[in-house]
Design a protein around this motif. Structure first.
Motif, mmCIF file in Angstrom:
data_model
loop_
_atom_site.group_PDB
_atom_site.id
_atom_site.type_symbol
_atom_site.label_atom_id
_atom_site.label_comp_id
_atom_site.label_asym_id
_atom_site.label_seq_id
_atom_site.Cartn_x
_atom_site.Cartn_y
_atom_site.Cartn_z
ATOM 1 N N GLN A 196 6.457 3.175 2.905
ATOM 2 C CA GLN A 196 6.940 4.026 3.984
ATOM 3 C C GLN A 196 7.735 3.319 5.088
ATOM 4 O O GLN A 196 8.812 3.768 5.476
ATOM 5 N N MET A 250 3.767 5.969 -6.268
ATOM 6 C CA MET A 250 3.966 6.922 -5.189
ATOM 7 C C MET A 250 5.456 7.214 -5.004
ATOM 8 O O MET A 250 6.277 6.317 -5.121
ATOM 9 N N PHE A 289 6.889 11.662 3.663
ATOM 10 C CA PHE A 289 5.610 11.910 2.996
ATOM 11 C C PHE A 289 5.498 11.068 1.742
ATOM 12 O O PHE A 289 6.480 10.476 1.281
ATOM 13 N N ARG A 298 -2.171 11.623 -9.082
ATOM 14 C CA ARG A 298 -2.939 12.783 -8.596
ATOM 15 C C ARG A 298 -2.247 14.064 -9.024
ATOM 16 O O ARG A 298 -2.888 15.024 -9.467
ATOM 17 N N GLN A 336 0.844 -1.211 0.000
ATOM 18 C CA GLN A 336 0.000 0.000 0.000
ATOM 19 C C GLN A 336 0.861 1.236 0.000
ATOM 20 O O GLN A 336 0.412 2.326 -0.331
ATOM 21 N N SER A 337 2.085 1.072 0.507
ATOM 22 C CA SER A 337 2.989 2.200 0.730
ATOM 23 C C SER A 337 4.342 1.606 1.097
ATOM 24 O O SER A 337 4.401 0.589 1.801
ATOM 25 N N GLU A 396 -6.282 15.955 -2.298
ATOM 26 C CA GLU A 396 -5.023 15.587 -1.652
ATOM 27 C C GLU A 396 -4.019 15.014 -2.647
ATOM 28 O O GLU A 396 -4.292 14.016 -3.299
ATOM 29 N N ILE A 397 -2.848 15.617 -2.722
ATOM 30 C CA ILE A 397 -1.789 15.039 -3.552
ATOM 31 C C ILE A 397 -0.646 14.487 -2.711
ATOM 32 O O ILE A 397 0.120 13.663 -3.174
ATOM 33 N N PHE A 401 -1.424 2.670 -8.247
ATOM 34 C CA PHE A 401 -0.875 4.000 -8.554
ATOM 35 C C PHE A 401 0.576 4.063 -8.106
ATOM 36 O O PHE A 401 1.049 3.191 -7.379
#
Ligand code: 4AD
Ligand code: MG
Length: 433
Positions: free
Chosen positions: A186, A222, A401, A407, A183-184, A356-357, A220
């Motif tokens: 991070q 990121m 971030f 987006r 999902q991320s 939101e970007i 998408f």
């Protein structure tokens, strides 16, 4: 004679050149034919004059079919009437690949039809312009982070962690275990920041979102920077400098593409001026309530598209909304030092209704607190032992971030819908082609 690309025409004015092209459209009279040509680098016009080229070549030119491929030879001239500024006066045509009846004709088509033909739709002018701008934003991303001392640390796609909550996970089998598509990246970037200071990832991420909106993709891309020895305030400065750098890159290198999209560069120029306004979530709630447009909106709710649009429209600029309620944000965000109902975070909302970007935050550093939050989020503690290690061995303040590339592209190109910002969009009801 040089074989060139259309984009280099400006360097060959009044010279004879050869170019490999496809036909996008044509129009002709008894004496002159105008061929609309593309080669993947730009679009321009070829002119065939019967009295110059003779009967046989003129007939061949008139009978070329849409998307047929061929080499043209001819002389480049300036053409002030076109977006591109140059055309070719054709003296020879050498056919390469024939084309059957091409499904995407110059007339209007419905979105579903175009999406079913996405593999061909990509050839059209507007899609070309969007993909070139996408490419520029990727190029500028690498330039920005490399210039600023970041190194790229790639996060895995197959993972056992769920940083953004469990409701939108894509499950898959990992041999005899369960796994998810990322999902991320991070949490892995946090490990990277503790190892190398300033890092970023850029990769595909997956959200099994049941929402069918013009802002949501299932897959998408990121960009996720993460920085050690850094607090949220400094992270916001990097975020706005990065976004302004993306906009400036497009202004510097994509004027032709902006013209093809009818996107006014003047509008984009406003977004290169820093700093962007910052408001707290509390202030945002008050603004929304005072507007009288959002019914009985109460402190604690997450913002949807109408609220985000209203807030960014108020400033006509990207705006940071800071310190959201803890209850609506992920487990890893740093708690506020004096309030236990909000966390140290910010979303960057784009103007013109794009929402939101960026989502980002300072990260919690206390392992005890994090363990509690992991449990509260319904996650399996054992899967996060490695993440807690990052707090056990020389933990430092750190922040990061994630910018959703599509987006940001949709906003910068001024497009209606996010589906055109990625070559092959994955949507709620679409995985073809
Ligand atoms: O706000 P999000 O969920 O934040 C994170 O994933 C953090 N872990 C990032 C970080 O701090 N490293 O997502 C970040 C951004 C959003 O602001 C949005 O731009 C984009 O990713 N995004 C989507 N883009 C397209 N389709 C979706 N379904 C998206 N979900 C999020
Ligand atoms: Mg978010």
């Amino acid at each position: 004679m040089d074989t060139i690309n259309i984009i280099d025409a400006k360097n060959h004015v009044d010279q004879e050149v050869k170019i490999g092209v496809w036909l996008t459209n044509k129009r002709s009279s008894g004496k002159i034919a105008f061929l609309q040509l593309r080669d993947g680098t730009a679009y321009f016009q070829g002119v065939v004059v019967k009295s110059v080229v003779g009967e046989e070549l003129f007939k061949m030119a008139k009978e070329l079919r849409q998307e047929e491929s061929f080499y043209v030879t001819g002389t480049i001239h300036e053409d002030a009437r076109s977006h591109f500024g140059y055309e070719i006066e054709i003296s020879g045509i050498e056919k390469v690949g024939a084309s059957e009846d091409y499904p995407i004709t110059p007339k209007e088509h419905g979105v579903d039809f175009l999406m079913d033909h996405r593999h061909l739709w990509l050839r059209s002018k507007k899609q070309f312009a969007i993909m070139k701008i996408r490419n520029e934003m990727i190029r500028a991303t690498y330039e920005f982070f490399n210039r600023n001392g970041f190194i790229k640390i790639d996060a895995p796609i197959l993972t056992g962690s769920a940083p953004e909550g469990t409701t939108e996970l894509f499950h898959t089998k990992y041999f005899d275990r369960d796994a998810y598509l990322s999902q991320s990246g991070q949490l892995y970037e946090e490990a990277g920041a503790m190892a190398y200071g300033k890092v970023f990832s850029f990769g595909p991420t997956f959200r099994a979102e049941k929402s069918k909106t013009r802002r949501h993709l299932i897959e998408f891309w990121m960009i996720e920077p993460e920085m050690a020895f850094m607090h949220q305030e400094q992270s916001l400065e990097i975020q706005e400098r990065y976004v302004a750098f993306l906009v400036q890159g497009v202004l510097d290198n994509c004027q032709y593409e902006l013209k093809l999209l009818n996107r006014d560069p003047k509008v984009l120029e406003k977004y290169t001026k820093l700093p962007y306004p910052r408001i707290s979530y509390d202030e945002a709630i008050k603004m929304l309530q005072d507007s009288g447009k959002f019914g009985d909106l109460e402190w604690g709710v997450d913002f949807g598209s109408p609220e985000e649009t209203y807030l960014a429209e108020h400033f006509q600029l990207p705006v940071f909304v800071m310190n959201y309620p803890k209850a609506i944000k992920p487990f890893y965000m740093k708690p506020h030092p004096t309030r236990d109902d909000v966390v140290i975070c910010a979303d960057l909302l784009a103007p013109e209704g794009y929402g939101e970007i960026i989502g980002g935050s300072e990260r919690a550093v206390d392992p005890q607190y994090l363990t509690e939050q992991i449990k509260k989020a319904g996650l399996n503690e054992a899967d996060y032992e490695w993440y807690l290690d990052l707090r056990r061995y020389g933990s430092v303040p750190h922040a990061g971030f994630g910018l959703g590339l599509e987006r940001a592209i949709t906003w910068i190109t001024g497009e209606e819908h996010i589906r055109e910002s990625i070559p092959f969009p994955r949507l709620l009801n679409r995985i073809y082609p």
